[in-house]
Write an enzyme that holds these catalytic residues in place. Structure first.
Site, PDB file in Angstrom:
ATOM      1  N   LYS A  35       9.805 -22.183 -17.223  1.00 62.96           N
ATOM      2  CA  LYS A  35      10.765 -22.919 -17.685  1.00 62.96           C
ATOM      3  C   LYS A  35      10.132 -23.576 -19.101  1.00 62.96           C
ATOM      4  O   LYS A  35       8.681 -23.182 -19.059  1.00 62.96           O
ATOM      5  CB  LYS A  35      11.012 -23.859 -16.966  1.00 62.96           C
ATOM      6  CG  LYS A  35       9.884 -24.939 -16.518  1.00 62.96           C
ATOM      7  CD  LYS A  35      10.536 -25.854 -15.249  1.00 62.96           C
ATOM      8  CE  LYS A  35       9.089 -26.827 -14.938  1.00 62.96           C
ATOM      9  NZ  LYS A  35       9.492 -27.518 -13.674  1.00 62.96           N
ATOM     10  N   TYR A 255      -2.466 -43.134 -42.674  1.00 57.25           N
ATOM     11  CA  TYR A 255      -1.469 -44.137 -42.777  1.00 57.25           C
ATOM     12  C   TYR A 255      -2.018 -45.585 -42.516  1.00 57.25           C
ATOM     13  O   TYR A 255      -2.584 -45.549 -41.455  1.00 57.25           O
ATOM     14  CB  TYR A 255      -0.118 -43.824 -41.957  1.00 57.25           C
ATOM     15  CG  TYR A 255       0.666 -42.716 -42.869  1.00 57.25           C
ATOM     16  CD1 TYR A 255       1.274 -42.696 -43.655  1.00 57.25           C
ATOM     17  CD2 TYR A 255       0.753 -41.540 -42.125  1.00 57.25           C
ATOM     18  CE1 TYR A 255       2.119 -41.841 -44.356  1.00 57.25           C
ATOM     19  CE2 TYR A 255       1.606 -40.636 -42.396  1.00 57.25           C
ATOM     20  CZ  TYR A 255       2.173 -40.809 -43.907  1.00 57.25           C
ATOM     21  OH  TYR A 255       3.190 -39.650 -44.324  1.00 57.25           O
TER      22      TYR A 255
HETATM   23  C1  LIG Z   1       8.424 -27.426 -12.905  1.00 52.69           C
HETATM   24  C2  LIG Z   1       8.584 -26.900 -11.460  1.00 52.69           C
HETATM   25  C3  LIG Z   1       7.860 -26.205 -10.819  1.00 52.69           C
HETATM   26  C4  LIG Z   1       6.320 -25.899 -11.463  1.00 52.69           C
HETATM   27  O1  LIG Z   1       5.467 -26.813 -11.070  1.00 52.69           O
HETATM   28  P1  LIG Z   1       3.918 -26.855 -11.360  1.00 52.69           P
HETATM   29  O2  LIG Z   1       3.340 -28.181 -11.124  1.00 52.69           O
HETATM   30  O3  LIG Z   1       3.958 -26.431 -12.953  1.00 52.69           O
HETATM   31  O4  LIG Z   1       3.369 -25.769 -10.679  1.00 52.69           O
HETATM   32  C5  LIG Z   1       8.201 -25.582  -9.467  1.00 52.69           C
HETATM   33  N1  LIG Z   1       9.060 -26.190  -8.923  1.00 52.69           N
HETATM   34  C6  LIG Z   1      10.211 -27.065  -9.358  1.00 52.69           C
HETATM   35  C7  LIG Z   1      11.292 -27.457  -8.672  1.00 52.69           C
HETATM   36  C8  LIG Z   1       9.882 -27.690 -10.854  1.00 52.69           C
HETATM   37  O5  LIG Z   1      10.496 -28.461 -11.145  1.00 52.69           O
END
Ligand SMILES: *Cc1c(COP(=O)(O)O)cnc(C)c1O
Length: 360
Positions: A35, A255
């Site tokens: 993702k 800044y």
């Molecule tokens: C993002 C996510 C993962 C992966 O999590 P990590 O801590 O990066 O391994 C797995 N399962 C779900 C439901 C997630 O939202």
């Protein structure tokens, strides 16, 4: 002619190292999480690399991500975490995406649809065991339980849940969630039912957390290295010097004059700012590295640029030389900590202006 731009260097060999560590601990299905553009590392190149390393199942957040990946990669299972929302049945079905059903309503809608299509391959359900974010709550789980005979016709039903404190090894909450999940598992005892609880953190909590599938994200990409001492850093962020300046005693940089030179200093400007994912919070606190020499960030981080005190290396450093923000000299984790945030936040925020370079 080489342009001068910031680079995010992604070490594929170390992703493979991290994947192999997980494979050693867990012998069943590994479902990498890709993702958010594979946590900013580039979903297509990362997925292609993982496909070459025999991963067949992938986890994304939403259908936009799934559609993008599908354009380049076929023959993989894509679980879409955000589930089946309005009028999405056809698009899920046509593309063979697997919606993670997060409510009884989604379950009803999707199974009714699949009944019409006479398609009974994979069904994915998420149950909430304590995150209270997505997934069916007790009432909805019970409704599915009461219709459990309808699950029998599916080739596979996979039931997911997610830990809220997997990065806190000592947290009692992990055990509570695991026990709740085991209870749910006992309600759905059928050979076609599979179970998945662990993301990266859960994998390293021990066998009791493993079940049938794990969903690693950050551990593959080199964050939270404390999970296991064999995990390796994967990403490095580097940026070239595009201007050299001198700041006289009493002069200010950036800044709002948040930095004032106590003595004359030499400075370099690099093309990396908060629009590239470097947090403003790190202004006047963070460092970059030239070779292994630590150089302070000075002044407020701008949108596109930051200023570095390079006095220590003024005789050596030239325009075009690269400075490291994180990677070899400081891990992503430590950089995130100084930025007062998580490694997830850092890598998912790196902008597209930083060219991704994949190395083996
Ligand atoms: C993002 C996510 C993962 C992966 O999590 P990590 O801590 O990066 O391994 C797995 N399962 C779900 C439901 C997630 O939202």
């Amino acid at each position: 002619m080489q342009y001068s731009y910031s680079k995010l260097i992604v070490n594929l060999k170390n992703i493979k190292n991290n994947l192999n560590i997980i494979k050693k601990i867990f012998k069943k299905t590994i479902c990498p999480v890709i993702k958010a553009n594979a946590y900013g590392l580039g979903d297509i190149p990362i997925a292609n690399f993982l496909v070459r390393n025999k991963c067949k199942d992938y986890w994304v957040a939403n259908i936009i991500e799934a559609l993008k990946i599908k354009k380049s990669i076929s023959n993989i299972n894509i679980y879409v975490a955000n589930g089946l929302n309005k009028n999405e049945e056809e698009i899920f079905f046509k593309n063979k995406f697997i919606p993670v059903l997060n409510t009884y309503e989604q379950f009803k809608k999707w199974t009714t649809f699949l009944n019409k299509k006479k398609n009974f391959k994979k069904l994915a359900i998420q149950v909430d065991t304590g995150m209270c974010r997505s997934g069916m709550q007790d009432e909805d789980i019970l409704k599915v339980y009461n219709e459990r005979s309808s699950l029998k016709k599916f080739k596979e039903v996979i039931i997911f849940t997610h830990l809220a404190s997997a990065d806190e090894k000592k947290s009692k909450y992990n055990n509570d969630q695991k026990n709740k999940f085991i209870k749910i598992k006992s309600m759905f005892q059928s050979p076609n039912c599979k179970f998945s609880l662990a993301a990266s953190g859960g994998i390293f909590l021990g066998k009791g957390y493993h079940f049938d599938m794990v969903r690693p994200g950050i551990a593959l990409y080199g964050g939270k290295l404390f999970f296991n001492k064999k995990l390796k850093n994967v990403v490095s962020l580097i940026s070239p010097v595009i201007q050299l300046n001198y700041l006289k005693k009493g002069e200010t940089a950036g800044y709002n004059q948040t930095y004032k030179a106590k003595k004359g200093i030499f400075t370099a400007t690099i093309p990396l700012g908060y629009a590239d994912g470097v947090k403003i919070k790190i202004s006047n606190i963070g460092h970059v590295y030239y070779k292994n020499i630590k150089l302070p960030m000075i002044g407020r981080i701008s949108m596109d640029l930051m200023i570095i005190d390079i006095s220590k290396v003024k005789n050596e450093l030239k325009i075009g030389d690269y400075l490291e923000v994180f990677g070899k000299n400081i891990t992503l984790d430590d950089f995130a900590k100084i930025s007062d945030t998580s490694p997830y936040d850092i890598i998912t925020s790196i902008s597209d202006r930083c060219k991704k370079i994949y190395v083996n």
